[in-house]
Design a protein around this motif. Structure first.
Motif, PDB file in Angstrom:
ATOM      1  N   GLN A   9       0.250  -1.503  -0.520  1.00  0.00           N
ATOM      2  CA  GLN A   9      -0.075   0.147   0.292  1.00  0.00           C
ATOM      3  C   GLN A   9       0.254   1.702  -0.014  1.00  0.00           C
ATOM      4  N   ILE A  10       1.937   0.806  -0.090  1.00  0.00           N
ATOM      5  CA  ILE A  10       2.665   2.688   0.298  1.00  0.00           C
ATOM      6  C   ILE A  10       2.841   3.163  -0.757  1.00  0.00           C
ATOM      7  N   SER A  11       3.059   4.583  -1.424  1.00  0.00           N
ATOM      8  CA  SER A  11       2.812   5.066  -2.306  1.00  0.00           C
ATOM      9  C   SER A  11       3.886   6.196  -2.260  1.00  0.00           C
ATOM     10  N   LEU A  12       3.882   6.452  -0.617  1.00  0.00           N
ATOM     11  CA  LEU A  12       5.484   7.136  -0.112  1.00  0.00           C
ATOM     12  C   LEU A  12       6.026   7.019   1.624  1.00  0.00           C
ATOM     13  N   LEU A  13       7.833   6.619   1.284  1.00  0.00           N
ATOM     14  CA  LEU A  13       8.194   6.080   2.339  1.00  0.00           C
ATOM     15  C   LEU A  13       9.230   7.147   2.230  1.00  0.00           C
ATOM     16  N   ALA A  14       9.109   7.575   3.950  1.00  0.00           N
ATOM     17  CA  ALA A  14       9.874   8.777   3.469  1.00  0.00           C
ATOM     18  C   ALA A  14      11.061   7.604   4.604  1.00  0.00           C
ATOM     19  N   ILE A  15      12.359   8.359   4.418  1.00  0.00           N
ATOM     20  CA  ILE A  15      13.647   7.549   5.246  1.00  0.00           C
ATOM     21  C   ILE A  15      14.787   8.684   6.141  1.00  0.00           C
ATOM     22  N   ASP A  16      14.429   8.917   7.174  1.00  0.00           N
ATOM     23  CA  ASP A  16      15.768   9.105   8.090  1.00  0.00           C
ATOM     24  C   ASP A  16      16.979   8.584   8.371  1.00  0.00           C
ATOM     25  N   LEU A  17      18.070   8.878   7.528  1.00  0.00           N
ATOM     26  CA  LEU A  17      19.546   8.518   6.803  1.00  0.00           C
ATOM     27  C   LEU A  17      20.025   8.460   8.467  1.00  0.00           C
ATOM     28  N   SER A  18      20.924   7.422   8.584  1.00  0.00           N
ATOM     29  CA  SER A  18      22.053   7.796   9.188  1.00  0.00           C
ATOM     30  C   SER A  18      23.875   6.615   8.796  1.00  0.00           C
ATOM     31  N   LYS A  19      23.898   6.944  10.303  1.00  0.00           N
ATOM     32  CA  LYS A  19      25.110   6.182   9.524  1.00  0.00           C
ATOM     33  C   LYS A  19      24.802   4.677   9.103  1.00  0.00           C
ATOM     34  N   HIS A  20      24.358   4.143  10.464  1.00  0.00           N
ATOM     35  CA  HIS A  20      24.024   2.643  11.192  1.00  0.00           C
ATOM     36  C   HIS A  20      22.512   2.589  11.327  1.00  0.00           C
ATOM     37  N   SER A  21      21.651   3.639  11.622  1.00  0.00           N
ATOM     38  CA  SER A  21      20.252   2.688  11.474  1.00  0.00           C
ATOM     39  C   SER A  21      19.282   3.854  10.454  1.00  0.00           C
ATOM     40  N   PHE A  22      18.292   3.523  10.274  1.00  0.00           N
ATOM     41  CA  PHE A  22      17.573   4.337   9.154  1.00  0.00           C
ATOM     42  C   PHE A  22      16.294   3.916   9.927  1.00  0.00           C
ATOM     43  N   GLN A  23      15.341   4.566  10.005  1.00  0.00           N
ATOM     44  CA  GLN A  23      14.114   5.003  11.022  1.00  0.00           C
ATOM     45  C   GLN A  23      13.023   5.345   9.140  1.00  0.00           C
ATOM     46  N   LEU A  24      12.702   4.153   8.961  1.00  0.00           N
ATOM     47  CA  LEU A  24      11.220   4.265   7.284  1.00  0.00           C
ATOM     48  C   LEU A  24      10.204   4.563   8.313  1.00  0.00           C
ATOM     49  N   HIS A  25       9.120   5.767   7.709  1.00  0.00           N
ATOM     50  CA  HIS A  25       7.517   5.971   7.602  1.00  0.00           C
ATOM     51  C   HIS A  25       6.993   5.956   6.310  1.00  0.00           C
ATOM     52  N   GLY A  26       6.336   5.606   6.003  1.00  0.00           N
ATOM     53  CA  GLY A  26       4.939   5.416   5.035  1.00  0.00           C
ATOM     54  C   GLY A  26       3.860   5.689   5.496  1.00  0.00           C
ATOM     55  N   VAL A  27       3.012   5.600   3.842  1.00  0.00           N
ATOM     56  CA  VAL A  27       2.015   6.554   4.215  1.00  0.00           C
ATOM     57  C   VAL A  27       1.041   6.089   2.573  1.00  0.00           C
ATOM     58  N   ASN A  28      -0.090   5.690   3.297  1.00  0.00           N
ATOM     59  CA  ASN A  28      -0.545   5.090   1.389  1.00  0.00           C
ATOM     60  C   ASN A  28      -1.217   6.418   0.337  1.00  0.00           C
ATOM     61  N   ALA A  29      -1.428   6.139  -0.024  1.00  0.00           N
ATOM     62  CA  ALA A  29      -2.166   7.401  -1.226  1.00  0.00           C
ATOM     63  C   ALA A  29      -2.967   8.129  -0.964  1.00  0.00           C
ATOM     64  N   HIS A  30      -3.598   7.535   0.466  1.00  0.00           N
ATOM     65  CA  HIS A  30      -4.461   8.469   1.120  1.00  0.00           C
ATOM     66  C   HIS A  30      -4.131   9.044   2.725  1.00  0.00           C
ATOM     67  N   GLY A  31      -2.906   9.242   2.674  1.00  0.00           N
ATOM     68  CA  GLY A  31      -2.093  10.072   3.393  1.00  0.00           C
ATOM     69  C   GLY A  31      -1.675   9.343   4.811  1.00  0.00           C
ATOM     70  N   LYS A  32      -2.595   7.900   5.328  1.00  0.00           N
ATOM     71  CA  LYS A  32      -2.066   7.050   6.233  1.00  0.00           C
ATOM     72  C   LYS A  32      -1.162   6.620   6.078  1.00  0.00           C
ATOM     73  N   CYS A  33      -0.517   6.628   7.395  1.00  0.00           N
ATOM     74  CA  CYS A  33       0.073   5.391   7.785  1.00  0.00           C
ATOM     75  C   CYS A  33       0.290   4.087   8.052  1.00  0.00           C
ATOM     76  N   VAL A  34       1.247   3.477   7.536  1.00  0.00           N
ATOM     77  CA  VAL A  34       0.768   1.889   6.748  1.00  0.00           C
ATOM     78  C   VAL A  34       2.073   0.952   7.317  1.00  0.00           C
ATOM     79  N   LEU A  35       3.254   1.852   7.483  1.00  0.00           N
ATOM     80  CA  LEU A  35       4.726   1.424   8.007  1.00  0.00           C
ATOM     81  C   LEU A  35       5.780   2.365   8.784  1.00  0.00           C
ATOM     82  N   ARG A  36       5.743   1.637  10.292  1.00  0.00           N
ATOM     83  CA  ARG A  36       6.735   2.223  10.831  1.00  0.00           C
ATOM     84  C   ARG A  36       7.805   1.264  11.250  1.00  0.00           C
TER      85      ARG A  36
END
Length: 345
Positions: A9-36
């Motif tokens: 369902q992910i249409s937009l995936l935001a990634i907080d970059l780092s050296k060793h760990s990466f935080q992901l936040h995905g939303v669907n086409a309606h803007g609802k969060c479907v992934l953390r």
């Protein structure tokens, strides 16, 4: 969250970059969060490779261009956002999860401005500039240290590295000054280090000259008065795709060469230049402008007449910044039209 795989369902995936760990936040086409999700560096690319093509938003920071190329190669559309545009969307306290959510929110704004990507070639040129800049800074610091140490022994050298290059050999050969054997040895070592840095800077400039000779855009930029080897290569390394700027003023504003505004109530108030963007590139343009201002009175074309009149009316510093602004706009025109600079009658 639904029971089936949220990745589909992910249409937009935001990634907080780092050296060793990466935080992901995905939303669907309606803007609802479907992934953390939080992933280590080794698992990030395999996870992204298994995703259907989507938009990936990242913050412009160290390593961002590397990840942009990697994600783009996997079929995703990648957008980089400047950190100052992400910060207003951080809710409550700062954390990796909050940063990733803020990147996602910022990327969904319809009028958001994105940072253009840099190619490997651009990063190569930029690396040469950064290494040269550090070598010049070390050479300046070394010259100041030599001048300061000699002052303690009653030997005064005027400001300027050229004076140090000329006078240090004579000081070392002068047996009548009060320098001890130990200090002469130390001074000789410092002078050898300065010679090495001179050679280092010259070698890096030769690399830039080779790059400029092989790059048509650099050759076009070199036809503009006030833009030399360093400025031309730095502009090519920083801009890349000139089509991201719709006009010359946008490029000048991106470089921080336009006035800051503090307007309210319909009353426009213009202040000094904004000084946004790349400080190094803006400095090169202004130094090039100083050179043009210094010799403008020797020529009679319309451009130099304008510079001479501006110099008499506002002074050399404001004139140098005005020429830098003008050169930035001309550079946009030259790169957009793929033509060399034509001197006005």
């Amino acid at each position: 969250m639904t029971n089936h795989n949220p990745k589909l369902q992910i249409s937009l995936l935001a990634i907080d970059l780092s050296k060793h760990s990466f935080q992901l936040h995905g939303v669907n086409a309606h803007g609802k969060c479907v992934l953390r999700k939080k992933l280590p560096r080794a698992k990030l690319l395999p996870f992204i490779a298994n995703l259907p093509p989507c938009v990936i938003a990242i913050e412009a920071c160290g390593g961002a261009n590397h990840w942009l190329r990697k994600f783009s190669a996997l079929g995703h559309v990648v957008q980089m956002i400047a950190p100052q545009f992400v910060k207003p969307f951080v809710k409550s306290n700062k954390s990796d999860a909050a940063d990733a959510e803020a990147i996602c929110e910022a990327a969904q704004r319809p009028n958001m401005r994105f940072v253009p990507a840099k190619s490997i070639q651009q990063q190569d040129i930029q690396s040469v500039h950064r290494i040269r800049s550090q070598a010049v800074a070390r050479r300046t610091a070394l010259a100041n240290q030599i001048r300061g140490l000699l002052t303690e022994y009653g030997v005064i050298i005027p400001k300027g590295i050229s004076y140090i290059r000329k006078q240090i050999p004579m000081i070392l050969e002068d047996a009548e000054n009060d320098l001890t054997v130990l200090f002469r040895e130390l001074l000789s070592e410092l002078y050898d280090e300065m010679v090495h840095l001179d050679q280092r800077v010259e070698m890096l400039e030769q690399k830039l000259a080779i790059i400029a000779a092989q790059n048509p855009d650099c050759q076009r930029l070199l036809t503009i008065p006030g833009i030399g080897l360093l400025t031309a290569t730095a502009l090519v390394a920083a801009i890349g795709d000139i089509s991201v700027f719709k006009n010359g003023r946008e490029l000048a504003a991106w470089l921080g060469l336009v006035p800051r505004q503090h307007s309210t109530g319909g009353v426009p108030t213009l202040l000094g230049i904004s000084k946004r963007g790349d400080t190094y590139l803006r400095t090169l343009l202004i130094h090039g402008g100083r050179t043009v201002v210094r010799v403008a009175h020797k020529y009679e074309d319309s451009r130099n007449q304008w510079i001479t009149e501006l110099d008499q009316r506002r002074g050399k510093n404001i004139s140098a910044v005005a020429v830098a602004n003008k050169n930035a706009r001309i550079a946009w025109a030259v790169l957009s039209k793929k033509e060399s600079y034509q001197v006005a009658a």
